[in-house]
Each structure stands twice: as structure tokens, then as C-alpha cells.
Design an enzyme around this catalytic site. Structure first.
Site, short mmCIF file in Angstrom:
data_model
loop_
_atom_site.label_atom_id
_atom_site.label_comp_id
_atom_site.label_asym_id
_atom_site.label_seq_id
_atom_site.Cartn_x
_atom_site.Cartn_y
_atom_site.Cartn_z
N CYS A 93 1.01 -1.16 -0.11
CA CYS A 93 -0.32 0.14 -0.09
C CYS A 93 0.51 1.46 -0.57
O CYS A 93 1.10 1.30 -1.19
CB CYS A 93 -0.81 -0.35 0.80
SG CYS A 93 -2.15 1.18 1.19
N HIS A 103 -3.15 -5.02 0.36
CA HIS A 103 -2.94 -5.64 1.74
C HIS A 103 -2.61 -7.27 1.76
O HIS A 103 -3.63 -7.81 2.13
CB HIS A 103 -3.77 -4.54 2.90
CG HIS A 103 -3.79 -3.28 3.39
ND1 HIS A 103 -2.97 -3.17 3.64
CD2 HIS A 103 -4.06 -2.43 2.58
CE1 HIS A 103 -2.40 -1.25 3.92
NE2 HIS A 103 -3.65 -1.43 2.66
N GLU A 144 -1.47 -9.20 3.02
CA GLU A 144 -1.31 -9.86 4.50
C GLU A 144 -1.92 -10.21 5.13
O GLU A 144 -2.52 -10.97 5.81
CB GLU A 144 -0.52 -8.59 5.02
CG GLU A 144 -0.77 -7.76 5.20
CD GLU A 144 -0.62 -6.04 5.00
OE1 GLU A 144 -1.29 -4.86 5.75
OE2 GLU A 144 -0.38 -6.55 3.40
#
Length: 527
Positions: free
Chosen positions: A378, A503, A505
Site C-alpha cells: 500500500c 494489503h 497480508e
């Protein structure tokens, strides 16, 4: 299991942050291991409508669901433990329910009745619970905060009333308490936990199970005393001291008397298949031949929960690539080449605000100069683009978020986002498709040219400056399907310099590492 849907309510006492979310997720994991279809929900008494504007330094990361809900970090724990993709219905905050009630009152939907916390707010809470439970056999509900908090009273009353709605036999109440160890007297003190249990009973709920959290292993007498004062049998008291890893908790629960409680409650005495969790524990405990140090360039240095999904994604990737992982925190406000020299790879996570941005740009520039593996998430993509544009001849290149006067806004606000910079729920949120350039590092890592990742941003790369960005060493390797938004950039000649506007993750799992994190660790281990 019987035909009736079952509900497990997890509450907390003594203090917040005691581990209700991990307990709830771990119980769900054990039930899944028995073949039971589980759903889960977080009910937060905060008067916020969602978690989007909460300070991450105080509350930890804002977790984003696939449909764009900005939620508490516990939903991240839920997704990692249960391998589910949750939605807006799995996160319920007081502010959202109250705003809906007020809107209904203003629209005349109550027909002139007095609108009250009981029964209207408590009824709305119960409706939200039933909605989130749809399609599952067992629905787990974590109530945020601690029992006795003023703002949480409606939620405690709602789950007490809920037993009347669905039958007490279909509700299991689990209370998580904390027992401190007093160093001066060398003893564990159960009085705070006793008081917390008394308070819960005072609201009309007698727990079926008590989870006792301690920092270190406690003697059996503590469980006996808690059982006596809570009114539950001793085998329904689980002593849970700090584990080496949270992923050990499902194994601990399955090896405790709580398994019998769950068996009786669900009517399912199938032995849980815990191989997944045993494999994770083995992966975590195995010492590997290779060591890799990742520098996390961050501005919040005193709260790991701010980056919890990033940390968990790195750990999963380390187990997958069979390396010993060390995470070195690099303060973005003071970062220098000396810090960057000391690590094998650099990771710049997402974030908002100008603080620490120069250090993050410096990290990206260093990686481009030296060939050090880099993963940008990001904001990590945006600072990489700024660094590349400056290297490509635009000395004052910047993001309009941080320098509104710059003539070279290589990162600028998305169309339709102007004027919304301080408002909640208006970012580009949730799942979006991306098309990757065939043969790119990103496509190679994913093994695909079409991917879906979650997003949370308001600014984007300004493609007017593509030439300068490319001259600085980066190419656009992934865009939105219509080509209007830049989703991935990378350095073609670099061992591994990949950044995404998303994102990733948030979609990592302990037993299924995310390919972008695997890629950066593999590149780092080769150095």
C-alpha cells in the site's frame, strides 16, 4: 450435532486484551477439527460505526474484510485460525446499531413507541447475531471489552436474553479472566477473577466454562478456587498461561476438560483432527539452516498489534521457505543506510499520515540502489514510486497526500475522493481484481496473471509520470482490469523489488503462506 443451531458467547473480565479473541478463534478451530461448520463474530461496544478511524497505536491494525468492512484486529485472528473470509456481518459495533435505530426512529418505523436500550438496542444486537450465524452449525460471538464496562451493558444483557430466544441449552457462555502473579508475596491472586465472575453472575449469566489466563503456569489450586467461586466444575476451568505461539492454543484446548464441554454442548464426540495445528507447531519449533533478517520500516514502534497481519504473514512465509526469521524494527523517522545495511530484506507496510514517510522513501531508494530485496504494501508501493520518480529526474516528486503544493504529484488522490480525506468508510475498501503482466515477478510469484487482493487506500499512482518512474527503475506490472489504477510495480533487473497497492497480508494463513512474502524471503535467503 442436533438440529438446533448452537451459540458460544465469549466474554472477558479483570482487564481488556486478556485473549478473548484467540480463545474464541481457538475454540472454533477445535470445532472445525471435529467436522463442525463454524461461524464467528466480534461485537464491540464502542460507539464508533466501524474501526476505520480508530487510532492504530491504541487499538492495533484495522483489519479489512473482503467486502470492505473496516474492523477490529480480532477478525484477522478469526480468519487466520478458521481460514474463513469474513464480511461486514461478522463485525458489529454499537455505533452502527445505534445509528440504524435512530434512522429508523426518524423514519417513523417505531410507530410512536419510546425507543430504549432495552428492548430495542438489545433486540438489534440479537438480530445481528442471528444474521451473522446464518449457514453455520455453531456461531461464536466475542463481546469486546470487559463485563461491567458501562458501554457494554447492553451487549451483556442481549446475550443473556438470547438464551430465551433460542433456548439455554443452545447457548454456551465462556468467561475469560486474568489471574496476576504478585512478585513480592510470590503467589497468584484470584480475587480479581472472583470479582469478575461475580459481576457476570450479577448480570444473570452463569458461565459454563472459565478460561484462566496467567503469564506463567499456575498451580492446580488456582483452578480449584476459580471453580468454587464461579460455580462451574473444575474440569470446565482451563488454565491458559502464555504460550510460545498463539497457534498452540487449539491444541491446549483440545487437551483440556473444555473438549468434554464442547462435546456435550454440540452433541458431537468425534475426536478432532488436529494435524494441521501439530504441523504448524512443528514448523514453528524447527530450527533451520538459513537465517533471514527482515527490516520492517515502521512509524509505530511500541505496538506490534499495529502490524499484526504483516508479522503473521512473514512468519508463515518463513515456515514455508524453511528459514529462521528475525524481524528488525527500523524507525521510519530516523532510518538511514546503516539500518538498511544491517538486514537481508526491507518491508514497508501500509500507513497514513506524513510522519516517517521520508524514511520509507529512503528505504525504497536504498533497495533500488543496492539490489536489496524489497516488499512494499500500500503506502510501501507509493513511497517506492516516489523514490523511483526522483531517481528518474523529478527531484520534487511526492504524494499529494503529503505535499499538496508539489507540481509532480506522482501519487494523487483518486477520482471522487476529494474532500473525503478525514471521513470514515469512504476509502477504496475490500477485494479488487488486478491483471498482472505476463512474465513479471508478481505473476511468477502468484503463478497467475489475474489475482484478487484486499485494499484500503485513497491515493493512487499518477500514470502521467510513468516515463519518469520507469527511468527511475520501476515498471508497472499490474493494474486494475480497466488499466486505470496501478496495482503492482516492480524493478525488472532487481533480484526482488515488488510492491502492491493492496494489503496481501490480510489473506495470508499460517498453513498457506502468501506468495509475495514467500518471494521476498526466498530472495533474501539467497543473499
Amino acid at each position: 450435532m442436533g438440529q438446533s443451531k448452537k451459540y458460544i458467547f465469549v466474554t472477558g473480565g479483570v482487564l481488556s486484551g486478556v485473549g478473548k479473541g484467540i480463545t474464541a478463534a481457538s475454540m472454533g478451530a477445535v470445532l472445525q477439527a471435529k467436522g463442525i461448520n463454524v461461524s464467528i463474530q466480534k461485537c464491540d461496544p464502542y460507539l464508533n460505526v466501524d474501526a476505520g478511524l480508530l487510532n492504530p497505536a491504541e487499538h492495533g491494525e484495522c483489519f479489512v474484510t473482503k467486502d470492505g468492512a473496516e474492523t477490529d484486529l480480532d477478525l484477522g485472528h478469526y480468519e487466520r485460525f478458521l481460514d474463513l473470509e469474513l464480511t461486514q456481518k461478522n463485525a458489529t459495533l454499537s455505533g452502527k446499531l445505534l445509528s440504524n435505530l435512530i434512522a429508523d426512529e426518524r423514519a417513523g418505523k417505531f410507530g410512536g413507541k419510546t425507543v430504549q436500550l432495552v428492548p430495542h438496542l438489545t433486540g438489534a444486537i440479537q438480530d445481528a447475531i442471528e444474521l451473522a450465524a446464518d449457514g453455520s452449525d455453531v456461531h461464536i460471538v466475542e463481546i469486546g471489552g470487559t463485563v461491567g464496562d458501562y458501554e457494554g451493558l447492553s451487549f451483556v444483557e442481549a446475550i443473556r436474553e438470547f438464551a430465551g430466544r433460542v433456548g439455554r441449552e443452545n447457548c454456551l457462555y465462556v468467561h475469560v479472566v486474568y489471574v496476576p502473579f504478585i512478585g513480592t508475596s510470590k503467589e497468584f491472586k484470584t480475587k480479581p477473577a472472583q470479582n469478575a465472575l461475580n459481576e457476570l453472575r450479577g448480570f444473570g449469566i452463569v458461565p459454563d466454562c472459565v478460561v484462566v489466563r496467567t503469564d506463567d503456569p499456575a498451580p492446580a489450586g488456582v483452578a480449584k478456587k476459580i471453580a468454587m467461586f464461579s460455580g462451574v466444575s473444575e474440569d470446565a476451568v482451563i488454565m491458559l498461561h502464555n504460550a510460545k505461539t498463539v497457534f498452540q492454543i487449539p491444541l491446549i484446548i483440545a487437551d483440556s476438560g473444555v473438549l468434554n464441554v464442547l462435546n456435550k454442548f454440540t452433541g458431537n464426540d468425534t475426536t478432532p483432527d488436529l494435524k494441521k495445528w501439530q504441523d504448524i507447531m512443528l514448523a514453528q519449533s524447527t530450527v533451520r539452516e538459513r537465517d533471514v533478517t527482515v527490516g520492517l520500516v515502521a512509524k509505530y514502534m511500541d505496538n506490534e498489534d499495529t502490524y499484526i497481519s504483516v508479522l503473521e504473514a512473514l512468519k508463515s512465509a518463513a515456515w514455508h521457505t524453511e528459514v529462521n526469521l528475525e524481524i528488525k524494527w527500523i524507525n521510519a523517522e530516523t532510518a538511514s543506510d546503516t539500518d538498511f545495511d544491517s538486514v537481508d530484506a526491507l518491508l514497508v507496510p501500509g500507513g497514513f499520515g506524513e510522519r516517517g514517510v521520508p524514511g520509507k522513501i529512503a528505504a525504497a531508494d536504498y533497495a533500488l540502489r543496492t539490489g536489496k530485496p524489497y516488499l512494499g504494501l500500500c503506502l510501501g508501493l507509493q513511497v517506492a514510486v516516489i523514490a523511483a520518480a526522483r531517481r528518474g529526474g523529478l527531484a520534487d516528486a511526492h504524494s499529494a497526500e503529503f505535499d499538496k503544493a508539489t507540481e509532480h504529484d506522482v501519487v494523487y488522490i483518486m477520482a471522487g475522493q476529494e474532500g473525503k480525506e478525514s471521513t470514515g468508510g469512504t476509502l477504496r475498501l475490500g477485494d479488487y481484481d488486478a491483471v498482472l503482466r505476463d512474465g513479471s515477478k508478481a505473476a511468477t510469484a502468484y503463478g497467475a496473471t489475474e489475482v484478487v487482493e484486499r485494499h484500503r487506500h485513497r491515493y493512487e499512482v499518477n500514470q502521467k509520470f510513468v516515463q519518469e518512474i520507469e527511468q527511475g527503475g520501476l515498471v508497472i506490472s499490474g493494474t486494475s482490469p480497466d488499466g486505470k489504477l496501478v496495482e503492482f510495480v516492480e524493478s525488472p533487473e532487481h533480484p526482488y523489488f515488488v510492491a502492491t497497492q493492496a494489503h496481501p497480508e490480510l489473506k495470508s494463513r499460517p498453513n498457506r503462506a502468501h506468495p509475495l512474502f514467500v518471494g521476498v524471503l526466498r530472495a533474501a535467503s539467497k543473499r
